[in-house]
Design a protein around this motif. Sequence first.
Motif, PDB file in Angstrom:
ATOM      1  N   ASP A 131       4.143   3.225  -2.020  1.00 48.43           N
ATOM      2  CA  ASP A 131       4.281   4.422  -1.197  1.00 48.43           C
ATOM      3  C   ASP A 131       5.632   4.296  -0.480  1.00 48.43           C
ATOM      4  OD1 ASP A 131       4.162   6.399   0.808  1.00 48.43           O
ATOM      5  OD2 ASP A 131       1.989   6.191   0.979  1.00 48.43           O
ATOM      6  N   PRO A 132       6.515   5.297  -0.574  1.00 53.92           N
ATOM      7  CA  PRO A 132       7.846   5.184   0.037  1.00 53.92           C
ATOM      8  C   PRO A 132       7.821   4.867   1.534  1.00 53.92           C
ATOM      9  CG  PRO A 132       7.755   7.092  -1.398  1.00 53.92           C
ATOM     10  CD  PRO A 132       6.361   6.550  -1.309  1.00 53.92           C
ATOM     11  N   CYS A 133       6.773   5.276   2.245  1.00 54.85           N
ATOM     12  CA  CYS A 133       6.739   4.966   3.683  1.00 54.85           C
ATOM     13  C   CYS A 133       6.357   3.513   3.947  1.00 54.85           C
ATOM     14  CB  CYS A 133       5.859   5.931   4.458  1.00 54.85           C
ATOM     15  SG  CYS A 133       4.246   6.220   3.819  1.00 54.85           S
ATOM     16  N   ASP A 134       5.936   2.791   2.896  1.00 52.44           N
ATOM     17  CA  ASP A 134       5.651   1.363   3.033  1.00 52.44           C
ATOM     18  C   ASP A 134       6.802   0.486   2.549  1.00 52.44           C
ATOM     19  OD1 ASP A 134       3.093   1.787   4.055  1.00 52.44           O
ATOM     20  OD2 ASP A 134       2.203   1.898   2.048  1.00 52.44           O
ATOM     21  N   ALA A 135       7.810   1.101   1.922  1.00 55.10           N
ATOM     22  CA  ALA A 135       8.958   0.337   1.413  1.00 55.10           C
ATOM     23  C   ALA A 135       9.730  -0.279   2.576  1.00 55.10           C
ATOM     24  CB  ALA A 135       9.879   1.247   0.589  1.00 55.10           C
ATOM     25  N   ALA A 136      10.453  -1.326   2.292  1.00 58.37           N
ATOM     26  CA  ALA A 136      11.239  -2.017   3.320  1.00 58.37           C
ATOM     27  C   ALA A 136      12.279  -1.070   3.915  1.00 58.37           C
ATOM     28  CB  ALA A 136      11.942  -3.221   2.699  1.00 58.37           C
ATOM     29  N   ARG A 160      10.411  -6.900  -5.019  1.00 60.38           N
ATOM     30  CA  ARG A 160      11.098  -6.679  -3.735  1.00 60.38           C
ATOM     31  C   ARG A 160      10.097  -6.300  -2.649  1.00 60.38           C
ATOM     32  NH1 ARG A 160      16.818  -5.920  -3.903  1.00 60.38           N
ATOM     33  NH2 ARG A 160      17.556  -5.912  -6.032  1.00 60.38           N
ATOM     34  N   HIS A 161       9.138  -5.468  -3.035  1.00 64.15           N
ATOM     35  CA  HIS A 161       8.154  -5.017  -2.061  1.00 64.15           C
ATOM     36  C   HIS A 161       7.295  -6.188  -1.574  1.00 64.15           C
ATOM     37  CE1 HIS A 161       5.690  -2.280   0.152  1.00 64.15           C
ATOM     38  NE2 HIS A 161       4.599  -2.689  -0.481  1.00 64.15           N
ATOM     39  N   LEU A 162       6.865  -7.044  -2.492  1.00 61.71           N
ATOM     40  CA  LEU A 162       6.064  -8.202  -2.097  1.00 61.71           C
ATOM     41  C   LEU A 162       6.865  -9.141  -1.193  1.00 61.71           C
ATOM     42  CD1 LEU A 162       4.189  -8.883  -5.467  1.00 61.71           C
ATOM     43  CD2 LEU A 162       3.267  -7.849  -3.368  1.00 61.71           C
ATOM     44  N   ALA A 163       8.166  -9.288  -1.485  1.00 59.84           N
ATOM     45  CA  ALA A 163       9.026 -10.107  -0.624  1.00 59.84           C
ATOM     46  C   ALA A 163       9.112  -9.498   0.774  1.00 59.84           C
ATOM     47  CB  ALA A 163      10.420 -10.238  -1.239  1.00 59.84           C
ATOM     48  N   TRP A 164       9.209  -8.169   0.860  1.00 59.32           N
ATOM     49  CA  TRP A 164       9.253  -7.476   2.156  1.00 59.32           C
ATOM     50  C   TRP A 164       7.947  -7.705   2.916  1.00 59.32           C
ATOM     51  CZ3 TRP A 164      10.481  -5.640   6.527  1.00 59.32           C
ATOM     52  CH2 TRP A 164       9.740  -4.653   7.160  1.00 59.32           C
ATOM     53  N   LEU A 165       6.819  -7.616   2.230  1.00 55.41           N
ATOM     54  CA  LEU A 165       5.530  -7.825   2.894  1.00 55.41           C
ATOM     55  C   LEU A 165       5.427  -9.251   3.438  1.00 55.41           C
ATOM     56  CD1 LEU A 165       3.131  -5.912   0.474  1.00 55.41           C
ATOM     57  CD2 LEU A 165       4.050  -5.150   2.679  1.00 55.41           C
ATOM     58  N   LYS A 166       5.911 -10.241   2.677  1.00 49.86           N
ATOM     59  CA  LYS A 166       5.897 -11.641   3.144  1.00 49.86           C
ATOM     60  C   LYS A 166       6.788 -11.794   4.382  1.00 49.86           C
ATOM     61  CE  LYS A 166       3.450 -13.981   0.107  1.00 49.86           C
ATOM     62  NZ  LYS A 166       2.164 -14.515   0.472  1.00 49.86           N
ATOM     63  N   ARG A 167       7.981 -11.186   4.327  1.00 48.02           N
ATOM     64  CA  ARG A 167       8.901 -11.260   5.468  1.00 48.02           C
ATOM     65  C   ARG A 167       8.295 -10.630   6.712  1.00 48.02           C
ATOM     66  NH1 ARG A 167      14.273  -7.972   5.206  1.00 48.02           N
ATOM     67  NH2 ARG A 167      13.875  -7.077   7.234  1.00 48.02           N
ATOM     68  N   ARG A 168       7.659  -9.491   6.539  1.00 46.49           N
ATOM     69  CA  ARG A 168       7.038  -8.809   7.665  1.00 46.49           C
ATOM     70  C   ARG A 168       5.890  -9.638   8.242  1.00 46.49           C
ATOM     71  NH1 ARG A 168       4.639  -2.985   6.605  1.00 46.49           N
ATOM     72  NH2 ARG A 168       3.002  -4.279   5.720  1.00 46.49           N
ATOM     73  N   GLU A 169       5.159 -10.310   7.350  1.00 51.38           N
ATOM     74  CA  GLU A 169       4.052 -11.171   7.785  1.00 51.38           C
ATOM     75  C   GLU A 169       4.578 -12.319   8.636  1.00 51.38           C
ATOM     76  OE1 GLU A 169       1.365 -14.049   5.176  1.00 51.38           O
ATOM     77  OE2 GLU A 169       1.123 -11.924   4.627  1.00 51.38           O
ATOM     78  N   ILE A 170       5.699 -12.897   8.245  1.00 55.05           N
ATOM     79  CA  ILE A 170       6.299 -14.017   8.984  1.00 55.05           C
ATOM     80  C   ILE A 170       6.837 -13.547  10.335  1.00 55.05           C
ATOM     81  CG2 ILE A 170       8.231 -15.645   8.984  1.00 55.05           C
ATOM     82  CD1 ILE A 170       7.840 -15.825   5.906  1.00 55.05           C
ATOM     83  N   GLU A 171       7.438 -12.352  10.380  1.00 57.84           N
ATOM     84  CA  GLU A 171       8.022 -11.833  11.610  1.00 57.84           C
ATOM     85  C   GLU A 171       6.977 -11.476  12.644  1.00 57.84           C
ATOM     86  OE1 GLU A 171      10.505  -8.629  10.336  1.00 57.84           O
ATOM     87  OE2 GLU A 171      12.094  -9.958   9.650  1.00 57.84           O
TER      88      GLU A 171
END
Length: 172
Positions: A131-136, A160-171
Amino acid sequence: MNNDAPSGVRRGCALGSARKQLTEVELTWIEKKFEHWIRFGRIAQDRIVTRRTRIVGFRPGAIFAFVRWMANDYGTISSRIDVLRAVAPDEAYTTLPFVRPGGEILLHIEGWPKVNEVLSAIDSVEAAGVDPCDAAPDHWRHVHNRIAAGQSPRPYTMERHLAWLKRREIED
């Protein structure tokens, strides 16, 4: 607050308070003359003002695309797309026409050929199953910069999206 007040009064205050939390976007549609629409985003509130105008609200942190297009008897005179992040009341923001109070601009493109490129980039995000509103948010900045430089943006992939989700989880 007066506890003896009718329940409708308390709800009205709470509703007004909730409305202040939202980023509101005024959408107008005058066929083939003046068209504002939301290309993507999770609308939290929708109010019809007139047959041609409505106001939609987005919660803080929500990402959405707002398209503005105008024409006259001779053709298109203005076309723009903005990808914005709705801000919380205490956050800094940039003002934009028809957006109250404003938002964090992730992408701002003018001119129909470039707007069309952004619309294609949105389509490719959806084609990747995201979903574009969930993209990084960084992806929309990347799309802005590449199109502004006359280059094609890199595709947004599920990796790329999974990497963004991991980054957001860490932040968080």
